[in-house]
Structure formats: C-alpha cells, structure tokens
Design a protein around this motif. Structure first.
Motif, PDB file in Angstrom:
ATOM      1  N   VAL A  29       0.843  -1.204   0.000  1.00 29.20           N
ATOM      2  CA  VAL A  29       0.000   0.000   0.000  1.00 29.20           C
ATOM      3  C   VAL A  29       0.872   1.246   0.000  1.00 29.20           C
ATOM      4  O   VAL A  29       1.677   1.456   0.907  1.00 29.20           O
ATOM      5  CB  VAL A  29      -0.925   0.025   1.234  1.00 29.20           C
ATOM      6  N   TRP A  30       0.733   2.072  -1.045  1.00 32.23           N
ATOM      7  CA  TRP A  30       1.371   3.385  -1.106  1.00 32.23           C
ATOM      8  C   TRP A  30       0.308   4.402  -0.722  1.00 32.23           C
ATOM      9  O   TRP A  30      -0.729   4.500  -1.396  1.00 32.23           O
ATOM     10  CB  TRP A  30       1.901   3.668  -2.510  1.00 32.23           C
ATOM     11  N   GLU A  31       0.542   5.147   0.356  1.00 35.95           N
ATOM     12  CA  GLU A  31      -0.521   5.987   0.888  1.00 35.95           C
ATOM     13  C   GLU A  31       0.005   7.314   1.405  1.00 35.95           C
ATOM     14  O   GLU A  31       1.194   7.482   1.679  1.00 35.95           O
ATOM     15  CB  GLU A  31      -1.243   5.252   2.021  1.00 35.95           C
ATOM     16  N   CYS A  33      -7.321   7.700   0.014  1.00 39.22           N
ATOM     17  CA  CYS A  33      -6.715   6.716   0.917  1.00 39.22           C
ATOM     18  C   CYS A  33      -7.650   6.439   2.086  1.00 39.22           C
ATOM     19  O   CYS A  33      -7.806   5.293   2.516  1.00 39.22           O
ATOM     20  CB  CYS A  33      -5.367   7.219   1.428  1.00 39.22           C
ATOM     21  N   GLU A  35      -9.467   2.943   3.151  1.00 35.66           N
ATOM     22  CA  GLU A  35      -9.440   2.453   4.529  1.00 35.66           C
ATOM     23  C   GLU A  35     -10.846   2.119   5.019  1.00 35.66           C
ATOM     24  O   GLU A  35     -11.085   1.066   5.614  1.00 35.66           O
ATOM     25  CB  GLU A  35      -8.817   3.509   5.448  1.00 35.66           C
ATOM     26  N   TYR A  41       3.333  -1.135   4.185  1.00 29.24           N
ATOM     27  CA  TYR A  41       2.908   0.252   4.004  1.00 29.24           C
ATOM     28  C   TYR A  41       4.093   1.123   3.576  1.00 29.24           C
ATOM     29  O   TYR A  41       5.167   1.089   4.189  1.00 29.24           O
ATOM     30  CB  TYR A  41       2.322   0.800   5.301  1.00 29.24           C
ATOM     31  N   HIS A  52      -1.868   4.389  12.783  1.00 30.63           N
ATOM     32  CA  HIS A  52      -2.230   4.457  11.364  1.00 30.63           C
ATOM     33  C   HIS A  52      -3.742   4.634  11.215  1.00 30.63           C
ATOM     34  O   HIS A  52      -4.219   5.516  10.487  1.00 30.63           O
ATOM     35  CB  HIS A  52      -1.752   3.181  10.680  1.00 30.63           C
TER      36      HIS A  52
END
Length: 257
Positions: free
Chosen positions: A94-96, A103, A107, A127, A162
């Motif tokens: 996951v690139w967030e 994003c 989620e 992540y 997070h």
C-alpha cells in the motif's frame, strides 16, 4: 395487382431500405464518435493524474539529514513498514498519504477485511508512506503525519496510530497534520504511545528524510496516485470489479495454494 402498382411498391420498399441503411450508418458513426470522445477523456484524465504525481515531489525537501528508517522497516532501502506475519502467502503493498481522501475511502471500505486477513495470518501488508498532497496543495501535513507514523512504528504502535490518523483525517485542503501538537494529541488515543520518546521523535522529524526517500521511490515506480494498492504485485484498484469480498476470496485462494 397491376404491374404499375407492383413497381411502385417495390420502389417504396427500396427507398425504405436505403433510408434504413443511412440510419444505421449514422448510428455507427455516432457510436464511433462517442467511443473516441470517451477515450480522449480517459487519456486526458490519465495525463492530468500523471502530471500531478510528477509534480508532487517538486516542493522543498525536508533536508532533515541522514535517512533513519523506523524500527522493523523492511524491503528495499528499508522503506516498507510491515504488518502481519512474514510467512503469509499474500502480500498487500500500500502506497498511501495520510492527507489523501481517496486513501481514507480505501481504509473505510477495506480496513475490516484487511485486519481480518492479517489477523488470521493469511495476509501481510507493507505500508509505504508518501507526501503527494504536500506537493500538490502545499503544506507539510503529509510529511509530518508520515514521520509521526514512523515514530509510532518505533514504539510498536504503528497499526493503531495508522488507523487513528485516517479516522481523524482533516479535509484535503486543511493542513492540520502539519501541527506536531495535533499529531501528539491524536497519539493519546493509542494506549502507551504518547511517551517522551515518541514526542521527541515527532518534534525532531527523526524520520523526515526516510519519508522523502519513500516518496522518491513512489515517483520512480511510475505510480499515478494514492492509494496505490498491489496484491502480490498486481494493482487491485485497476480492477473495476474489486470489492473487499473479492480481495478476501483471492487471498484465501492463495493461502490454500
């Protein structure tokens, strides 16, 4: 029926047939134009997204000194924060960006499923934190929040913090996460996280350069935006039919071998 009447009716049928062919040809041209216009719109949108992503890192770098990866970071250059068992057969990458509304939407939709799969040992998540919105809209909230999340990783509380960050995400244009005091206040929602060590890590920007390096890796990877979510290397958000249930099905199928 006279031959004259018969010829008249045949001529009328021929005219009608010609008219129908003209209508069909017109309809084919109309559909072709619609498809062509749609393709142009899609390409234009992709170009805009690509430009935004390309420009996103052109703001001033944090210049925070040597890269300090958070505790337990893995992968190339230690840029991934892992959650879940190393032996899981499936990996979700996951690139967030903590300022990114999309994003947060991901989620909201997928978190219960991802938590369940991680808890059962079937899925491992990596992540990667980036600062896309800082570059697009200005500010430093993406960087500050990512650094704080890395500080939470040092303290062993990354997953909970997070989730707290997304649960308390400000509007995209509100750079509230740029305030370290706000991030420290939110850390109070995670039992055991708000300690002197965590506060010092947040205030000093201990992991700022690491966040910058992660963002550079995002740009080098050619990704167009956040979130970018890969299941075993395949971008699942490019699948228009993807749902949490389908993700669960794919992970469980891989777990069975």
């Amino acid at each position: 029926m006279s031959e004259k009447n018969h010829d008249a009716k045949r001529t009328a049928r021929q005219r009608l047939a010609v008219q129908r062919e003209k209508q069909k040809a017109s309809e084919r041209r109309r559909r072709t134009l619609i498809v062509a216009a749609s393709v142009v719109c899609v390409l234009a949108l992709a170009t805009v997204i690509g430009v935004l992503a390309a420009n996103s890192g052109k703001d001033k770098s944090s210049s925070a000194g040597p890269v300090a990866a958070p505790s337990g970071a893995q992968g190339k250059d230690g840029l991934a924060i892992p959650v879940g068992k190393d032996g899981a057969r499936s990996t979700l990458t996951v690139w967030e960006d903590f300022r990114c509304p999309a994003c947060q939407a991901f989620e909201a939709a997928y978190r219960p499923t991802v938590h369940s799969l991680v808890g059962s040992g079937k899925l491992r998540v990596e992540y990667h934190l980036v600062r896309l919105i800082d570059g697009n809209l200005g500010g430093s909230g993406s960087l500050r929040a990512a650094n704080a999340a890395a500080c939470a990783q040092d303290a062993g509380h990354f997953p909970a913090f997070h989730d707290v960050l997304y649960d308390n995400q400000p509007k995209e244009t509100d750079d509230a996460f740029a305030d370290n005091a706000t991030l420290i206040r939110l850390a109070g929602k995670v039992k055991g996280l708000d300690t002197p060590a965590f506060r010092a890590c947040v205030d000093k920007g201990t992991h700022d350069s690491w966040v910058d390096k992660s963002h550079q890796a995002f740009q080098s990877g050619g990704f167009s935006g956040t979130p970018t979510v890969l299941l075993n290397g395949k971008n699942i958000l490019e699948d228009r039919s993807m749902t949490p249930a389908k993700l669960k099905q794919q992970v469980e199928a891989a777990d069975k071998g």
